[in-house]
Enzyme design. Structure first.
Site, mmCIF file in Angstrom:
data_model
loop_
_atom_site.group_PDB
_atom_site.id
_atom_site.type_symbol
_atom_site.label_atom_id
_atom_site.label_comp_id
_atom_site.label_asym_id
_atom_site.label_seq_id
_atom_site.Cartn_x
_atom_site.Cartn_y
_atom_site.Cartn_z
ATOM 1 N N TYR A 140 0.894 -1.346 -0.112
ATOM 2 C CA TYR A 140 -0.333 0.012 0.275
ATOM 3 C C TYR A 140 1.017 1.085 -0.295
ATOM 4 C CZ TYR A 140 -3.955 -3.229 1.219
ATOM 5 O OH TYR A 140 -4.970 -4.324 1.638
ATOM 6 N N GLU A 141 0.189 2.314 -0.486
ATOM 7 C CA GLU A 141 1.308 3.442 -0.904
ATOM 8 C C GLU A 141 1.529 4.455 0.595
ATOM 9 O OE1 GLU A 141 -1.571 6.146 -3.719
ATOM 10 O OE2 GLU A 141 -2.158 6.146 -1.472
ATOM 11 N N SER A 142 0.917 3.668 1.597
ATOM 12 C CA SER A 142 1.236 4.061 2.905
ATOM 13 C C SER A 142 3.252 3.932 3.715
ATOM 14 C CB SER A 142 0.553 3.702 3.453
ATOM 15 O OG SER A 142 0.001 2.676 4.078
ATOM 16 N N GLY A 143 3.474 2.693 2.908
ATOM 17 C CA GLY A 143 4.794 2.180 2.877
ATOM 18 C C GLY A 143 4.947 0.795 3.421
#
Lengths: 273, 276
Positions: free
Chosen positions: A56-59
């Site tokens: 996920y793009e949150s890392g």
């Protein structure tokens, strides 16, 4: 098989999620958008594709959430991840660096060349409806090896030309991924290879890149699809019938959603991490 | 060197009218208490930078603090629109809002470039997107080695970065854990930084690779327990997902919004500033 004799106990939304989940091959590294893609990717992980790597793009890398996150950065994603990196590292090393097989995206609108609009309806300076914007999608769509899109099928969502190309599919003429600088071409993915709706599957025509219907879900008619599409949609010569969800897939999906509802309903009741 | 002070004094000293302000925290650790203090002090004409404006910028915009927004995804995560942001963009209410819109990849790179002291960020981005047509800050350069055309955007170098973190030690070193977003980059890119923390501890007990901001990179530290709510602080309290859903109805109507802000922010004072 007439509709009257088969009692189907699943909804079109469940059909869409199960079909989207099946598209993920076990072992795929998938960059997951929030909402429908996240639901489908986690269903895949909990059924036929346990070794699918979800990013996920949150890392959060290689995350295995027990409940579906409401936001892209819920604590659940970090708690169950192999590791969590910073957001610049996520986009630079992991996405742009070429480590993602499938970018799995939702959208507000899609057009016949699989361009996605999540920016606005109307004119940019005087929008009729302002939408959230691009987020990670513009680069997920170009840096992943291929892209799956999942979206509910309607005339509002399936338009001939999107008002604004937030995220490129194949461009206004279907040729945006042709004749690229060789250095760019080395890093560009194939783009959208599959669109999963609640009515059917669409894939780009190999020559023109226009989306064509390649598989129809059970109980859905061609007329329904034509009616719900904002351009004169074509059907493949070899048209498949999408298999129905299995009881196991439906059970796992419903348990996942029930778990998620219970979790999010209880989040202000003093639950502490 | 980090100076411990009240949140009121930290905002009063470092956030001036007309300043460029980045409040960061990617869904996690969003500095709501500090944002509310900015609202209470009626700061005006701010240029707000943030990847995901979230509820905090919806509130700042709705209260008339901003003249410009630089962002990459302006929604209520998992819920829908930010209605105050939309009202400002669509109707110019309460004041017109200039927007500079990016993708996440570009914004993340712009913070990193700011932290690295560079004037621009370079990425393989925006290919085929209409965003470069509407944002004059998205341009292109040719790679001097390969000739590849790459996207370039100015680095983010705010006047002040504002973030929330788990804890500081008594010397003012700060530990950030969980989803760390772009906070380190935002602080290092900014001229000044204000950090709110859940608590002050004797020892951070940070492992060797932990995300630690040394005291000498920070201007001010204020203790604000619960300062990230209704977002969350990993290890302290969870995200109030139900409040994010409730916000949709509160922010949809101008008067309901104004009343809510009056009650929960303006009249709440600093210590209760993060209540929701």
């Amino acid at each position: 098989m007439s509709e009257a004799t088969i009692a189907r106990d699943y909804t079109p939304a469940e059909m869409m999620t199960v079909t989207a989940a099946r598209a993920l091959v076990n072992g795929t590294t998938c960059f997951v958008g929030i909402g429908l893609p996240s639901e489908a990717a986690n269903l895949a992980r909990l059924t036929h594709a346990p070794d699918t790597v979800l990013i996920y793009e949150s890392g959060t890398i290689q995350t295995k959430p027990d409940v579906l996150p409401l936001s892209i950065g819920d604590g659940e994603l970090c708690d169950t991840a192999l590791t969590t990196v910073s957001v610049p590292e996520m986009f630079r090393y992991w996405l742009q660096g070429g480590h993602v097989d499938v970018g799995f995206l939702g959208t507000a609108q899609i057009d016949r060349y699989a361009n996605l609009n999540t920016t606005l309806i109307g004119d940019y300076r005087e929008p009729k409806v302002r939408l959230p914007g691009g987020g990670g999608a513009p680069e997920i769509a170009t840096n992943s090896r291929e892209v799956f899109v999942t979206i509910k099928h309607s005339k509002r969502t399936f338009v001939k030309d999107v008002d604004f190309i937030t995220t490129v599919g194949f461009g206004r003429d279907g040729k945006a991924r042709d004749n690229l600088n060789p250095e760019t071409a080395k890093h560009m993915g194939k783009g959208p290879t599959l669109v999963i709706t609640d009515l059917c599957l669409l894939r780009p025509d190999p020559d023109t890149h226009e989306l064509i219907v390649t598989s129809i879900h059970p109980g859905v008619t061609r007329e329904q699809i034509v009616e719900a599409t904002g351009w004169e949609v074509r059907f493949a010569d070899q048209l498949d019938a999408t298999p129905e969800p299995t009881a196991h897939e439906l059970d796992v999906l419903r348990e996942l959603k029930a778990r998620t509802d219970r979790h999010h309903a209880g989040d202000t009741a003093g639950e502490r991490a | 060197m980090a100076e411990f002070m009240s949140l009121h004094d930290a905002i009063a000293r470092y956030v001036n009218d007309g300043a460029t302000v980045a409040m960061e925290g990617f869904t996690h650790l969003i500095p709501f208490a500090a944002g509310h203090e900015v609202i209470r002090q009626k700061k005006r004409d701010l240029t707000l930078i943030r990847m995901t404006p979230d509820l905090i910028y919806d509130q700042l915009i709705g209260m008339g603090c901003a003249k410009k927004l630089i962002f990459s995804w302006g929604g209520n995560p998992g819920v829908g629109s930010l209605h105050r942001l939309r009202d400002a963009v669509e109707k110019g209410y309460p004041t017109p809002l200039e927007i500079h819109e990016h993708s996440h990849a570009a914004m993340a790179c712009a913070y990193e470039a700011g932290a690295a002291g560079l004037p621009l960020a370079v990425l393989r981005g925006y290919i085929g997107s209409d965003l470069p047509k509407v944002n004059p800050d998205i341009r292109h350069i040719d790679c001097p080695f390969t000739g590849e055309r790459l996207a370039a955007i100015p680095s983010n170098r705010p006047d002040v970065a504002i973030i929330h973190a788990q804890r500081a030690d008594k010397q003012g070193n700060v530990l950030i854990e969980g989803i760390i977003g772009v906070q380190k980059e935002a602080v290092l890119a900014a001229k000044h930084s204000v950090v709110t923390v859940e608590e002050i501890v004797d020892d951070l007990n940070a492992h060797p690779n932990a995300c630690v901001l040394p005291a000498w990179t920070i201007s001010a530290i204020a203790v604000a327990p619960g300062g990230a709510a209704p977002s969350y602080t990993h290890g302290y309290y969870p995200r109030q997902n139900s409040f994010y859903k409730e916000w949709d109805a509160i922010a949809r109507d101008r008067d309901t919004f104004a009343q809510w802000m009056e009650e929960h922010v303006i009249n709440a004072g600093e210590s209760k500033g993060a209540s929701a």
